[in-house]
Design a protein around this motif. Structure first.
Motif, PDB file in Angstrom:
ATOM      1  N   ASP A  77       0.830  -1.213   0.000  1.00  0.00           N
ATOM      2  CA  ASP A  77       0.000   0.000   0.000  1.00  0.00           C
ATOM      3  C   ASP A  77       0.859   1.256   0.000  1.00  0.00           C
ATOM      4  O   ASP A  77       0.541   2.242  -0.668  1.00  0.00           O
ATOM      5  CB  ASP A  77      -0.943   0.013   1.198  1.00  0.00           C
ATOM      6  CG  ASP A  77      -2.104  -0.953   1.039  1.00  0.00           C
ATOM      7  OD1 ASP A  77      -2.300  -1.466  -0.088  1.00  0.00           O
ATOM      8  OD2 ASP A  77      -2.811  -1.188   2.039  1.00  0.00           O
ATOM      9  N   GLY A  78       1.956   1.237   0.749  1.00  0.00           N
ATOM     10  CA  GLY A  78       2.878   2.373   0.758  1.00  0.00           C
ATOM     11  C   GLY A  78       3.484   2.611  -0.614  1.00  0.00           C
ATOM     12  O   GLY A  78       3.604   3.748  -1.062  1.00  0.00           O
ATOM     13  N   LEU A  79       3.837   1.537  -1.301  1.00  0.00           N
ATOM     14  CA  LEU A  79       4.386   1.649  -2.653  1.00  0.00           C
ATOM     15  C   LEU A  79       3.345   2.219  -3.611  1.00  0.00           C
ATOM     16  O   LEU A  79       3.649   3.094  -4.425  1.00  0.00           O
ATOM     17  CB  LEU A  79       4.882   0.290  -3.146  1.00  0.00           C
ATOM     18  CG  LEU A  79       5.417   0.259  -4.579  1.00  0.00           C
ATOM     19  CD1 LEU A  79       6.615   1.189  -4.721  1.00  0.00           C
ATOM     20  CD2 LEU A  79       5.775  -1.166  -4.967  1.00  0.00           C
ATOM     21  N   ARG A  80       2.122   1.739  -3.500  1.00  0.00           N
ATOM     22  CA  ARG A  80       1.048   2.233  -4.372  1.00  0.00           C
ATOM     23  C   ARG A  80       0.813   3.727  -4.166  1.00  0.00           C
ATOM     24  O   ARG A  80       0.658   4.493  -5.122  1.00  0.00           O
ATOM     25  CB  ARG A  80      -0.231   1.439  -4.123  1.00  0.00           C
ATOM     26  CG  ARG A  80      -0.130   0.001  -4.606  1.00  0.00           C
ATOM     27  CD  ARG A  80      -1.313  -0.851  -4.198  1.00  0.00           C
ATOM     28  NE  ARG A  80      -2.572  -0.284  -4.676  1.00  0.00           N
ATOM     29  CZ  ARG A  80      -3.728  -0.444  -4.056  1.00  0.00           C
ATOM     30  NH1 ARG A  80      -3.812  -1.143  -2.935  1.00  0.00           N
ATOM     31  NH2 ARG A  80      -4.823   0.091  -4.552  1.00  0.00           N
ATOM     32  N   LEU A  81       0.780   4.161  -2.908  1.00  0.00           N
ATOM     33  CA  LEU A  81       0.576   5.581  -2.621  1.00  0.00           C
ATOM     34  C   LEU A  81       1.754   6.426  -3.110  1.00  0.00           C
ATOM     35  O   LEU A  81       1.551   7.497  -3.695  1.00  0.00           O
ATOM     36  CB  LEU A  81       0.337   5.806  -1.132  1.00  0.00           C
ATOM     37  CG  LEU A  81      -1.036   5.407  -0.622  1.00  0.00           C
ATOM     38  CD1 LEU A  81      -1.066   5.427   0.906  1.00  0.00           C
ATOM     39  CD2 LEU A  81      -2.115   6.315  -1.195  1.00  0.00           C
ATOM     40  N   ALA A  82       2.967   5.942  -2.875  1.00  0.00           N
ATOM     41  CA  ALA A  82       4.147   6.681  -3.328  1.00  0.00           C
ATOM     42  C   ALA A  82       4.135   6.808  -4.852  1.00  0.00           C
ATOM     43  O   ALA A  82       4.394   7.891  -5.396  1.00  0.00           O
ATOM     44  CB  ALA A  82       5.420   5.989  -2.852  1.00  0.00           C
ATOM     45  N   ALA A  83       3.829   5.717  -5.542  1.00  0.00           N
ATOM     46  CA  ALA A  83       3.782   5.751  -7.010  1.00  0.00           C
ATOM     47  C   ALA A  83       2.686   6.692  -7.495  1.00  0.00           C
ATOM     48  O   ALA A  83       2.881   7.449  -8.452  1.00  0.00           O
ATOM     49  CB  ALA A  83       3.566   4.347  -7.560  1.00  0.00           C
ATOM     50  N   SER A  84       1.552   6.676  -6.829  1.00  0.00           N
ATOM     51  CA  SER A  84       0.454   7.565  -7.197  1.00  0.00           C
ATOM     52  C   SER A  84       0.860   9.024  -7.018  1.00  0.00           C
ATOM     53  O   SER A  84       0.601   9.870  -7.884  1.00  0.00           O
ATOM     54  CB  SER A  84      -0.779   7.238  -6.348  1.00  0.00           C
ATOM     55  OG  SER A  84      -1.846   8.100  -6.642  1.00  0.00           O
TER      56      SER A  84
END
Length: 159
Positions: A77-84
């Motif tokens: 989830d942290g990766l998804r938010l950072a990428a977003s």
């Protein structure tokens, strides 16, 4: 003064008509009355770009996740938010340059949306409506002030 109307609209509607990146836009309007940074098309256009870019990035990469709590280290989830967030900043910056709507507070708007804080189409619509209301209230206040001081203040003389 610029936030009075928005605060009342937010209170009456229960919608987020007041959000963090609106403060810097109000500051620019209130204290830099002349010049390129206060052009209405730049302020409104940049926030539209930021909202749309943030919504697209969030929908593509992080739908259903929000940064209301710090994600764990190396979490998906942290990766998804950072990428977003990264995608939204890149898209917003590029689009503002391409359309000559540079207005730095829109980069905060895109992060607010892409990190899941105001990330529905309705909320992005409220963001855009808030910016329009802000610039229209500003325009009305400046107009009223100029009418009140016309002829008494050389800077606002109606020559």
């Amino acid at each position: 003064m610029l936030f009075l109307v928005l605060g009342l609209v937010a209170w009456a509607s229960g919608q987020p008509f007041v959000f963090p990146s609106l403060g810097p836009s109000a500051f620019v309007l209130a204290f830099e009355r002349r010049g390129e940074r206060t052009r209405i098309y730049r302020i409104v256009g940049s926030h539209v770009i930021g909202g749309v870019a943030g919504l697209l990035a969030y929908t593509l990469l992080a739908d259903g996740v929000a940064i209301t709590a710090t994600p764990g280290a190396f979490s998906p989830d942290g990766l998804r938010l950072a990428a977003s967030g990264v995608l939204s900043i890149v898209a917003t910056s590029w689009a503002m340059v391409a359309t000559d709507t540079n207005h730095a507070p829109a980069c905060a708007t895109t992060l607010i949306v892409s990190l899941g804080l105001l990330s529905t189409p309705l909320q992005v619509g409220v963001i855009v409506a808030s910016v329009v209301i802000l610039v229209e209230v500003h325009r009305a206040v400046v107009y009223a002030y100029r009418r009140a001081v016309a002829g008494t203040h050389p800077r606002f003389d109606e020559n």
